[in-house]
Design a protein around this motif. Structure first.
Motif, short mmCIF file in Angstrom:
data_model
loop_
_atom_site.label_atom_id
_atom_site.label_comp_id
_atom_site.label_asym_id
_atom_site.label_seq_id
_atom_site.Cartn_x
_atom_site.Cartn_y
_atom_site.Cartn_z
N ILE A 54 0.83 -1.20 0.00
CA ILE A 54 0.00 0.00 0.00
C ILE A 54 0.87 1.25 0.00
O ILE A 54 0.59 2.23 -0.71
CB ILE A 54 -0.94 0.01 1.22
N GLY A 55 1.94 1.24 0.78
CA GLY A 55 2.85 2.38 0.83
C GLY A 55 3.42 2.72 -0.54
O GLY A 55 3.53 3.90 -0.90
N LEU A 56 3.74 1.70 -1.32
CA LEU A 56 4.28 1.92 -2.66
C LEU A 56 3.20 2.48 -3.59
O LEU A 56 3.46 3.40 -4.37
CB LEU A 56 4.84 0.60 -3.23
N LEU A 57 2.01 1.92 -3.53
CA LEU A 57 0.93 2.33 -4.42
C LEU A 57 0.47 3.75 -4.13
O LEU A 57 0.09 4.49 -5.05
CB LEU A 57 -0.25 1.36 -4.30
N LEU A 58 0.52 4.16 -2.87
CA LEU A 58 0.03 5.48 -2.51
C LEU A 58 1.01 6.59 -2.85
O LEU A 58 0.74 7.76 -2.58
CB LEU A 58 -0.32 5.53 -1.02
N ARG A 59 2.13 6.24 -3.44
CA ARG A 59 3.03 7.28 -3.94
C ARG A 59 2.38 8.00 -5.13
O ARG A 59 2.77 9.10 -5.49
CB ARG A 59 4.37 6.67 -4.37
N ARG A 60 1.41 7.34 -5.74
CA ARG A 60 0.64 7.95 -6.82
C ARG A 60 -0.67 8.47 -6.26
O ARG A 60 -1.29 7.84 -5.42
CB ARG A 60 0.34 6.93 -7.92
N ALA A 61 -1.07 9.63 -6.72
CA ALA A 61 -2.33 10.22 -6.25
C ALA A 61 -3.52 9.45 -6.84
O ALA A 61 -3.42 8.86 -7.91
CB ALA A 61 -2.40 11.68 -6.65
N ASN A 62 -4.65 9.47 -6.12
CA ASN A 62 -5.89 8.87 -6.60
C ASN A 62 -5.71 7.41 -7.02
O ASN A 62 -6.12 7.01 -8.10
CB ASN A 62 -6.45 9.69 -7.77
N ALA A 63 -5.07 6.64 -6.16
CA ALA A 63 -4.80 5.23 -6.48
C ALA A 63 -6.10 4.42 -6.52
O ALA A 63 -6.96 4.54 -5.66
CB ALA A 63 -3.85 4.64 -5.46
N VAL A 64 -6.22 3.60 -7.56
CA VAL A 64 -7.35 2.67 -7.69
C VAL A 64 -6.85 1.28 -7.30
O VAL A 64 -5.84 0.81 -7.82
CB VAL A 64 -7.89 2.65 -9.13
N LEU A 65 -7.54 0.64 -6.36
CA LEU A 65 -7.12 -0.66 -5.86
C LEU A 65 -8.20 -1.71 -6.13
O LEU A 65 -9.38 -1.46 -5.90
CB LEU A 65 -6.86 -0.61 -4.35
N GLU A 66 -7.78 -2.84 -6.64
CA GLU A 66 -8.69 -3.98 -6.83
C GLU A 66 -8.39 -4.97 -5.72
O GLU A 66 -7.37 -5.65 -5.75
CB GLU A 66 -8.49 -4.60 -8.20
N LEU A 67 -9.27 -5.03 -4.73
CA LEU A 67 -9.02 -5.83 -3.54
C LEU A 67 -9.74 -7.17 -3.61
O LEU A 67 -10.92 -7.23 -3.93
CB LEU A 67 -9.49 -5.07 -2.29
N ASP A 68 -9.01 -8.21 -3.28
CA ASP A 68 -9.58 -9.55 -3.17
C ASP A 68 -9.75 -9.84 -1.69
O ASP A 68 -8.77 -10.07 -0.98
CB ASP A 68 -8.65 -10.58 -3.82
#
Length: 204
Positions: A54-68
């Motif tokens: 999550i820390g890596l992905l949130l380096r980008r603004a407005n992150a879209v996550l597909e959660l299983d």
């Protein structure tokens, strides 16, 4: 012109049934972040997410996550990030459910490219624009080229080229970028203008 867009990021999440500060602290010790998924009239779903990913992905603004979440897929947009004010550790995430094809309103960063006319600088008066875009196709930023622009040039929100499918929600008349001479040079020009009449009078 829009820069790199968000791609869906698939992450395995664990459902959680324990709440409160104590439970959240235990999760963080295990390298996980508590989060809640809500929206579209659905009941809130409480989950635990892998902190490093999550820390890596949130380096980008407005992150879209597909959660299983235990076999159920949730397509979500990061709505709010709560951090420890001192250590800046992520403590909790709010995620909203999105649907493919629907539109959402998001703040998108303004990125300046190019060089203005010699001796001038470009001031970024508005760092973001509020846009309505497809939830699964959010631009990371909107680029504005200032190459060769002269002193006094103003670029308003309505003049910025938006990515396909995006609509401007911010005030169209809002000044986003202003091109100016550095303050010292402006002062020197004003001083020269004030001195000129005095010199002309002395010459008479």
């Amino acid at each position: 012109m829009a820069e790199a867009k968000n791609n869906n990021n698939k992450i395995s999440a664990d459902a959680r049934n324990s709440f409160g500060k104590g439970a959240a602290r235990k999760l963080r010790v295990l390298g996980k972040i508590p989060a809640v998924i809500y929206g579209h009239g659905t009941d809130p779903v409480h989950v635990a997410l892998p902190a490093h990913e999550i820390g890596l992905l949130l380096r980008r603004a407005n992150a879209v996550l597909e959660l299983d979440v235990e076999g159920t897929t949730h397509l979500t947009l990061v709505k709010d990030v709560q951090k420890d004010p001192v250590r800046q550790i992520i403590e909790h995430l709010d995620l909203i459910v999105i649907r493919k094809g629907e539109k959402v309103q998001v703040e998108v960063a303004v990125h300046v490219t190019g060089e203005t006319a010699p001796g001038t600088t470009a001031d970024l008066d508005a760092k973001t624009l509020l846009l309505e875009v497809e939830a699964t196709n959010i631009p990371q930023s909107v680029s504005v080229d200032v190459e060769g622009l002269e002193d006094g040039t103003l670029i308003h929100a309505s003049e910025i080229t938006l990515p396909d499918g995006a609509s401007l929600i911010s005030d169209p008349e809002m000044v986003v970028i202003g091109v100016h001479l550095p303050a010292e040079e402006e002062e020197e020009e004003e001083t020269t203008a004030e001195e000129a009449p005095a010199e002309d009078a002395a010459a008479e």
